[in-house]
Design a protein around this motif. Structure first.
Motif, PDB file in Angstrom:
ATOM      1  N   PHE A   1       3.221  23.202 -22.761  1.00 43.79           N
ATOM      2  CA  PHE A   1       2.424  21.875 -22.611  1.00 43.79           C
ATOM      3  C   PHE A   1       1.255  22.043 -21.481  1.00 43.79           C
ATOM      4  CE2 PHE A   1       6.101  18.990 -23.456  1.00 43.79           C
ATOM      5  CZ  PHE A   1       6.004  19.258 -24.910  1.00 43.79           C
ATOM      6  N   PRO A   2       0.076  23.090 -21.600  1.00 45.46           N
ATOM      7  CA  PRO A   2      -0.711  23.522 -20.607  1.00 45.46           C
ATOM      8  C   PRO A   2      -1.574  22.225 -20.336  1.00 45.46           C
ATOM      9  CG  PRO A   2      -1.557  23.793 -22.784  1.00 45.46           C
ATOM     10  CD  PRO A   2       0.024  23.738 -23.077  1.00 45.46           C
ATOM     11  N   VAL A   3      -1.948  22.369 -18.998  1.00 46.66           N
ATOM     12  CA  VAL A   3      -2.526  21.065 -18.354  1.00 46.66           C
ATOM     13  C   VAL A   3      -4.095  21.090 -18.933  1.00 46.66           C
ATOM     14  CG1 VAL A   3      -3.557  20.367 -16.178  1.00 46.66           C
ATOM     15  CG2 VAL A   3      -1.340  21.116 -16.260  1.00 46.66           C
ATOM     16  N   ILE A   4      -4.710  19.895 -19.140  1.00 42.69           N
ATOM     17  CA  ILE A   4      -5.818  19.720 -19.647  1.00 42.69           C
ATOM     18  C   ILE A   4      -6.912  19.539 -18.397  1.00 42.69           C
ATOM     19  CG2 ILE A   4      -7.602  18.473 -20.924  1.00 42.69           C
ATOM     20  CD1 ILE A   4      -5.073  17.800 -23.261  1.00 42.69           C
ATOM     21  N   LYS A   5      -6.304  18.576 -17.898  1.00 41.93           N
ATOM     22  CA  LYS A   5      -7.003  17.756 -16.572  1.00 41.93           C
ATOM     23  C   LYS A   5      -6.238  17.079 -15.908  1.00 41.93           C
ATOM     24  CE  LYS A   5     -11.417  15.653 -14.853  1.00 41.93           C
ATOM     25  NZ  LYS A   5     -12.451  15.133 -15.402  1.00 41.93           N
ATOM     26  N   ASP A   6      -5.998  17.247 -14.237  1.00 41.07           N
ATOM     27  CA  ASP A   6      -5.037  16.214 -13.501  1.00 41.07           C
ATOM     28  C   ASP A   6      -3.808  16.066 -13.988  1.00 41.07           C
ATOM     29  OD1 ASP A   6      -7.604  16.275 -11.793  1.00 41.07           O
ATOM     30  OD2 ASP A   6      -8.233  14.060 -12.531  1.00 41.07           O
ATOM     31  N   LEU A   7      -3.630  15.047 -14.321  1.00 43.00           N
ATOM     32  CA  LEU A   7      -1.914  14.657 -14.850  1.00 43.00           C
ATOM     33  C   LEU A   7      -2.215  14.734 -16.409  1.00 43.00           C
ATOM     34  CD1 LEU A   7      -1.629  11.929 -12.611  1.00 43.00           C
ATOM     35  CD2 LEU A   7      -1.024  13.910 -12.183  1.00 43.00           C
ATOM     36  N   MET A   8      -3.234  15.112 -17.196  1.00 42.11           N
ATOM     37  CA  MET A   8      -2.986  15.424 -18.564  1.00 42.11           C
ATOM     38  C   MET A   8      -2.653  16.430 -19.058  1.00 42.11           C
ATOM     39  SD  MET A   8      -6.517  13.186 -19.568  1.00 42.11           S
ATOM     40  CE  MET A   8      -6.286  13.353 -21.240  1.00 42.11           C
ATOM     41  N   VAL A   9      -1.795  16.638 -20.080  1.00 45.15           N
ATOM     42  CA  VAL A   9      -1.284  17.937 -20.783  1.00 45.15           C
ATOM     43  C   VAL A   9      -1.585  17.983 -22.076  1.00 45.15           C
ATOM     44  CG1 VAL A   9       0.473  18.283 -18.802  1.00 45.15           C
ATOM     45  CG2 VAL A   9       1.124  17.520 -21.140  1.00 45.15           C
ATOM     46  N   ASP A  10      -1.646  18.956 -22.705  1.00 42.75           N
ATOM     47  CA  ASP A  10      -1.847  19.207 -24.192  1.00 42.75           C
ATOM     48  C   ASP A  10      -0.264  19.250 -24.881  1.00 42.75           C
ATOM     49  OD1 ASP A  10      -2.187  19.917 -26.786  1.00 42.75           O
ATOM     50  OD2 ASP A  10      -3.626  21.715 -26.358  1.00 42.75           O
ATOM     51  N   ARG A  11      -0.022  18.313 -25.460  1.00 42.58           N
ATOM     52  CA  ARG A  11       1.411  18.210 -26.315  1.00 42.58           C
ATOM     53  C   ARG A  11       1.144  18.423 -27.806  1.00 42.58           C
ATOM     54  NH1 ARG A  11       3.734  12.805 -24.599  1.00 42.58           N
ATOM     55  NH2 ARG A  11       1.709  12.114 -24.894  1.00 42.58           N
TER      56      ARG A  11
ATOM     57  N   GLU B   1       0.832  -1.208  -0.015  1.00 40.98           N
ATOM     58  CA  GLU B   1       0.054  -0.052   0.031  1.00 40.98           C
ATOM     59  C   GLU B   1       0.654   1.277   0.107  1.00 40.98           C
ATOM     60  OE1 GLU B   1      -1.213   0.209   4.344  1.00 40.98           O
ATOM     61  OE2 GLU B   1      -2.043  -1.430   3.387  1.00 40.98           O
ATOM     62  N   TYR B   2       0.146   2.212  -0.562  1.00 44.82           N
ATOM     63  CA  TYR B   2       1.008   3.473  -0.660  1.00 44.82           C
ATOM     64  C   TYR B   2       0.123   4.874  -0.434  1.00 44.82           C
ATOM     65  CZ  TYR B   2       4.242   0.473  -3.197  1.00 44.82           C
ATOM     66  OH  TYR B   2       5.002  -0.523  -3.591  1.00 44.82           O
ATOM     67  N   ASN B   3       0.733   5.914  -0.164  1.00 41.09           N
ATOM     68  CA  ASN B   3       0.083   6.992  -0.189  1.00 41.09           C
ATOM     69  C   ASN B   3       0.600   7.839  -1.557  1.00 41.09           C
ATOM     70  OD1 ASN B   3      -1.215   7.201   2.550  1.00 41.09           O
ATOM     71  ND2 ASN B   3       0.977   7.365   3.353  1.00 41.09           N
ATOM     72  N   VAL B   4      -0.478   8.274  -2.291  1.00 43.81           N
ATOM     73  CA  VAL B   4      -0.314   9.003  -3.582  1.00 43.81           C
ATOM     74  C   VAL B   4      -0.813  10.463  -3.419  1.00 43.81           C
ATOM     75  CG1 VAL B   4      -0.544   8.881  -6.066  1.00 43.81           C
ATOM     76  CG2 VAL B   4      -0.524   6.796  -4.704  1.00 43.81           C
ATOM     77  N   LYS B   5       0.171  11.090  -3.577  1.00 48.02           N
ATOM     78  CA  LYS B   5      -0.269  12.731  -3.663  1.00 48.02           C
ATOM     79  C   LYS B   5      -0.173  13.211  -4.919  1.00 48.02           C
ATOM     80  CE  LYS B   5       1.833  17.180  -1.739  1.00 48.02           C
ATOM     81  NZ  LYS B   5       3.042  17.846  -1.015  1.00 48.02           N
ATOM     82  N   VAL B   6      -1.234  13.348  -5.425  1.00 51.38           N
ATOM     83  CA  VAL B   6      -1.623  13.756  -6.844  1.00 51.38           C
ATOM     84  C   VAL B   6      -2.093  14.911  -7.159  1.00 51.38           C
ATOM     85  CG1 VAL B   6      -3.767  12.469  -6.947  1.00 51.38           C
ATOM     86  CG2 VAL B   6      -2.641  12.533  -8.902  1.00 51.38           C
ATOM     87  N   TRP B   7      -1.804  15.386  -8.339  1.00 53.41           N
ATOM     88  CA  TRP B   7      -2.347  16.951  -8.685  1.00 53.41           C
ATOM     89  C   TRP B   7      -3.665  16.824  -9.240  1.00 53.41           C
ATOM     90  CZ3 TRP B   7      -0.762  21.811  -7.849  1.00 53.41           C
ATOM     91  CH2 TRP B   7      -1.261  22.854  -8.657  1.00 53.41           C
ATOM     92  N   ARG B   8      -4.535  17.599  -8.674  1.00 52.89           N
ATOM     93  CA  ARG B   8      -5.992  17.722  -9.385  1.00 52.89           C
ATOM     94  C   ARG B   8      -6.151  18.794  -9.791  1.00 52.89           C
ATOM     95  NH1 ARG B   8      -9.021  12.771  -7.990  1.00 52.89           N
ATOM     96  NH2 ARG B   8      -9.851  13.454 -10.010  1.00 52.89           N
ATOM     97  N   GLN B   9      -6.703  18.843 -11.075  1.00 55.91           N
ATOM     98  CA  GLN B   9      -7.058  20.151 -11.468  1.00 55.91           C
ATOM     99  C   GLN B   9      -8.167  19.715 -12.563  1.00 55.91           C
ATOM    100  OE1 GLN B   9      -3.731  22.150 -12.979  1.00 55.91           O
ATOM    101  NE2 GLN B   9      -4.964  23.665 -14.703  1.00 55.91           N
ATOM    102  N   LYS B  10      -9.217  20.522 -12.224  1.00 58.69           N
ATOM    103  CA  LYS B  10     -10.576  20.341 -13.066  1.00 58.69           C
ATOM    104  C   LYS B  10     -10.633  20.496 -14.547  1.00 58.69           C
ATOM    105  CE  LYS B  10     -15.630  20.840 -12.522  1.00 58.69           C
ATOM    106  NZ  LYS B  10     -16.532  21.630 -11.979  1.00 58.69           N
ATOM    107  N   ASN B  11      -9.984  21.414 -14.646  1.00 60.91           N
ATOM    108  CA  ASN B  11      -9.759  21.982 -16.318  1.00 60.91           C
ATOM    109  C   ASN B  11      -8.554  22.737 -16.341  1.00 60.91           C
ATOM    110  OD1 ASN B  11     -10.896  24.460 -15.801  1.00 60.91           O
ATOM    111  ND2 ASN B  11     -12.700  23.577 -15.594  1.00 60.91           N
ATOM    112  N   ALA B  12      -8.492  23.255 -17.750  1.00 61.86           N
ATOM    113  CA  ALA B  12      -7.357  24.204 -18.071  1.00 61.86           C
ATOM    114  C   ALA B  12      -7.376  25.467 -17.258  1.00 61.86           C
ATOM    115  CB  ALA B  12      -7.181  24.407 -19.553  1.00 61.86           C
TER     116      ALA B  12
END
Length: 247
Positions: A107-117, A2-13
């Motif tokens: 590479f702007p963020v689209i959502k969470d961990l997804m970026v526009d490349r 088991e792990y603790n995952v500290k993840v970036w959350r961003q609803k949209n750009a």
């Protein structure tokens, strides 16, 4: 495990992002990092929490889609692998793992961990191709190419366009990506007729899209999952200078 995952959350750009920490359980040590995220998402969905958005495709280290910053390194704490080829045995059980998207203005963020490349696509459209007559393929021995040149070209062509070079560079430079594309064609006879136009156009498009300048820190080379070296940047510079003098 088991792990603790500290993840970036961003609803949209346009939304302001933040970190959220989740606890994930029942992870095998031989699971890949993306499989761990799949398990985490399944557990989040069961709790009524929106799953984490992240890019993936082949999961075989070929496509470069799985681009994540893991514990402060592009693609995580292993060498010459993409994130999908990073395995959980590299992390201590119970560890807190920080996961972020690429950090680059291009590479702007689209959502969470997804970026526009798509910036990379635009650079390729500017000149990362050859114009030849369509039809049946030529015989493999019709154009003789020195073995060393062919090997160097293939080394450059190994670039998967993941963007780790940009995300790692303190200047957000795309020089290693552009160099790999220019170099792979510059070394082959098929790429020579359009070499000058290609070098000028791809460098101009890179600058237009807001990528930073190269200052030869070699961070890009260190984090490239396919070990594309800065030797190709030197070749790009030569190709670009020759192109400018031929104007």
């Amino acid at each position: 495990m088991e792990y603790n995952v500290k993840v970036w959350r961003q609803k949209n750009a346009k939304a302001k992002g933040h970190f959220e920490t989740y606890h994930v359980t029942d992870v095998e040590e031989d699971a890949s990092f993306l499989e761990m995220l799949d398990i985490l998402n399944d557990q989040l969905i069961r709790k009524g929490i929106e799953p984490i958005a992240f890019d993936h495709d082949c999961r075989e280290g070929i496509c470069g889609a799985c681009s994540l910053y893991v514990d402060g390194r592009a693609h995580g704490p292993d060498d010459q692998v993409t994130t999908c080829q990073l395995f959980m045995r590299h992390f201590k059980p119970g560890a807190t793992i920080t996961v972020e998207p690429w950090r680059s203005g291009a590479f702007p963020v689209i959502k969470d961990l997804m970026v526009d490349r798509t910036a990379f696509d635009k650079i390729m459209q500017a000149g990362g191709f050859i114009t030849v007559r369509a039809g049946s393929a030529q015989d493999g021995n019709a154009i003789l190419i020195p073995h060393d040149d062919a090997e160097l070209s293939m080394d450059a062509a190994a670039c998967v366009g993941c963007g780790a070079c940009v995300a790692t560079c303190k200047n957000g430079s795309a020089m290693l990506f552009v160099a790999a594309r220019v170099s792979s064609l510059a070394l082959l006879p098929q790429g020579r007729p359009e070499a000058a136009r290609r070098a000028r156009a791809m460098v101009a498009k890179m600058d237009e899209l807001g990528f930073g300048n190269c200052t030869n820190t070699r961070a890009c080379e260190m984090e490239c999952p396919k070990h594309v070296t800065i030797d190709h940047i030197a070749r790009l510079n030569r190709e670009y200078l020759k192109a400018r003098f031929s104007e």
